[in-house]
Design a protein around this motif. Structure first.
Motif, PDB file in Angstrom:
ATOM      1  N   ALA A 102      -7.666  -1.210  10.422  1.00 57.07           N
ATOM      2  CA  ALA A 102      -6.903   0.053  10.425  1.00 57.07           C
ATOM      3  C   ALA A 102      -6.015   0.424   9.270  1.00 57.07           C
ATOM      4  N   PHE A 103      -5.496  -0.713   8.698  1.00 56.69           N
ATOM      5  CA  PHE A 103      -4.751  -0.422   7.640  1.00 56.69           C
ATOM      6  C   PHE A 103      -5.683  -0.501   6.313  1.00 56.69           C
ATOM      7  N   ALA A 104      -6.597  -1.115   6.109  1.00 57.12           N
ATOM      8  CA  ALA A 104      -7.727  -0.993   4.896  1.00 57.12           C
ATOM      9  C   ALA A 104      -8.038   0.422   5.126  1.00 57.12           C
ATOM     10  N   VAL A 105      -8.786   1.003   6.220  1.00 60.52           N
ATOM     11  CA  VAL A 105      -9.421   2.109   6.132  1.00 60.52           C
ATOM     12  C   VAL A 105      -8.305   3.525   5.871  1.00 60.52           C
ATOM     13  N   PHE A 106      -7.138   3.450   6.496  1.00 56.56           N
ATOM     14  CA  PHE A 106      -6.423   4.466   6.341  1.00 56.56           C
ATOM     15  C   PHE A 106      -5.332   4.431   4.805  1.00 56.56           C
ATOM     16  N   GLY A 107      -5.337   3.044   4.756  1.00 58.88           N
ATOM     17  CA  GLY A 107      -4.608   2.861   3.522  1.00 58.88           C
ATOM     18  C   GLY A 107      -5.552   3.248   2.320  1.00 58.88           C
ATOM     19  N   TRP A 108      -6.641   2.939   2.324  1.00 55.41           N
ATOM     20  CA  TRP A 108      -7.745   3.334   1.323  1.00 55.41           C
ATOM     21  C   TRP A 108      -7.757   4.853   1.203  1.00 55.41           C
ATOM     22  N   PHE A 109      -7.949   5.451   2.266  1.00 54.14           N
ATOM     23  CA  PHE A 109      -7.556   6.994   2.211  1.00 54.14           C
ATOM     24  C   PHE A 109      -6.662   7.644   1.487  1.00 54.14           C
ATOM     25  N   VAL A 110      -5.545   7.087   1.855  1.00 48.28           N
ATOM     26  CA  VAL A 110      -4.464   7.776   1.321  1.00 48.28           C
ATOM     27  C   VAL A 110      -4.335   7.435  -0.198  1.00 48.28           C
ATOM     28  N   VAL A 111      -4.658   6.285  -0.563  1.00 47.07           N
ATOM     29  CA  VAL A 111      -4.496   5.946  -2.126  1.00 47.07           C
ATOM     30  C   VAL A 111      -5.506   6.858  -2.788  1.00 47.07           C
ATOM     31  N   MET A 112      -6.669   6.942  -2.416  1.00 47.11           N
ATOM     32  CA  MET A 112      -7.902   7.462  -2.944  1.00 47.11           C
ATOM     33  C   MET A 112      -7.528   8.979  -3.325  1.00 47.11           C
ATOM     34  N   THR A 113      -6.854   9.640  -1.967  1.00 47.05           N
ATOM     35  CA  THR A 113      -6.797  11.068  -2.209  1.00 47.05           C
ATOM     36  C   THR A 113      -5.548  11.401  -2.941  1.00 47.05           C
ATOM     37  N   ILE A 114      -4.638  10.423  -2.978  1.00 48.69           N
ATOM     38  CA  ILE A 114      -3.247  10.731  -3.908  1.00 48.69           C
ATOM     39  C   ILE A 114      -4.279  10.668  -5.487  1.00 48.69           C
ATOM     40  N   LEU A 115      -4.721   9.656  -5.831  1.00 52.01           N
ATOM     41  CA  LEU A 115      -5.388   9.385  -6.991  1.00 52.01           C
ATOM     42  C   LEU A 115      -6.409  10.660  -7.366  1.00 52.01           C
ATOM     43  N   HIS A 116      -6.963  11.084  -6.685  1.00 49.85           N
ATOM     44  CA  HIS A 116      -7.618  12.275  -6.861  1.00 49.85           C
ATOM     45  C   HIS A 116      -7.058  13.635  -6.813  1.00 49.85           C
ATOM     46  N   HIS A 117      -6.188  13.728  -5.893  1.00 53.88           N
ATOM     47  CA  HIS A 117      -5.774  15.202  -5.843  1.00 53.88           C
ATOM     48  C   HIS A 117      -4.246  15.150  -6.484  1.00 53.88           C
ATOM     49  N   GLY A 118      -3.743  14.109  -6.499  1.00 59.19           N
ATOM     50  CA  GLY A 118      -2.199  13.758  -7.118  1.00 59.19           C
ATOM     51  C   GLY A 118      -1.194  14.362  -5.852  1.00 59.19           C
ATOM     52  N   ILE A 119       0.240  14.129  -6.271  1.00 56.67           N
ATOM     53  CA  ILE A 119       1.145  14.845  -5.478  1.00 56.67           C
ATOM     54  C   ILE A 119       1.973  15.819  -5.966  1.00 56.67           C
ATOM     55  N   PRO A 120       2.314  17.144  -5.554  1.00 57.69           N
ATOM     56  CA  PRO A 120       1.577  17.487  -4.268  1.00 57.69           C
ATOM     57  C   PRO A 120       0.179  18.089  -4.538  1.00 57.69           C
ATOM     58  N   THR A 121      -0.702  18.131  -3.655  1.00 56.26           N
ATOM     59  CA  THR A 121      -2.026  18.721  -3.986  1.00 56.26           C
ATOM     60  C   THR A 121      -2.086  20.030  -4.587  1.00 56.26           C
ATOM     61  N   GLY A 122      -3.171  20.091  -5.728  1.00 54.45           N
ATOM     62  CA  GLY A 122      -3.120  21.449  -6.407  1.00 54.45           C
ATOM     63  C   GLY A 122      -4.641  21.744  -6.157  1.00 54.45           C
ATOM     64  N   THR A 123      -4.531  23.339  -6.348  1.00 55.54           N
ATOM     65  CA  THR A 123      -5.952  23.720  -6.297  1.00 55.54           C
ATOM     66  C   THR A 123      -6.612  23.796  -7.513  1.00 55.54           C
ATOM     67  N   HIS A 124      -8.038  23.576  -7.647  1.00 53.22           N
ATOM     68  CA  HIS A 124      -8.698  23.292  -8.797  1.00 53.22           C
ATOM     69  C   HIS A 124      -9.164  24.588  -9.540  1.00 53.22           C
TER      70      HIS A 124
END
Length: 58
Positions: free
Chosen positions: A36-58
């Motif tokens: 569970a840590f691997a799946v949810f953690g990977w989702f969080v990390v990749m979402t932050i890397l792809h969209h950044g914080i905060p998420t912006g519109t493209h």
């Protein structure tokens, strides 16, 4: 962005569960918690890397 925050909290709780199962020597709980840590953690990390914080519109 709300989903990422919720999934990050789930990943932190799964990490806490992994630590607790190591202390009680519960192998099955360790495996599921680590998964569970691997799946949810990977989702969080990749979402932050792809969209950044905060998420912006493209």
């Amino acid at each position: 962005m709300g989903t990422v925050i919720i999934f990050a909290l789930i990943a932190l709780l799964a990490l806490y569960g992994v630590v607790r199962t190591l202390r009680s020597k519960n192998i099955l709980g360790f495996i599921f918690g680590l998964g569970a840590f691997a799946v949810f953690g990977w989702f969080v990390v990749m979402t932050i890397l792809h969209h950044g914080i905060p998420t912006g519109t493209h």
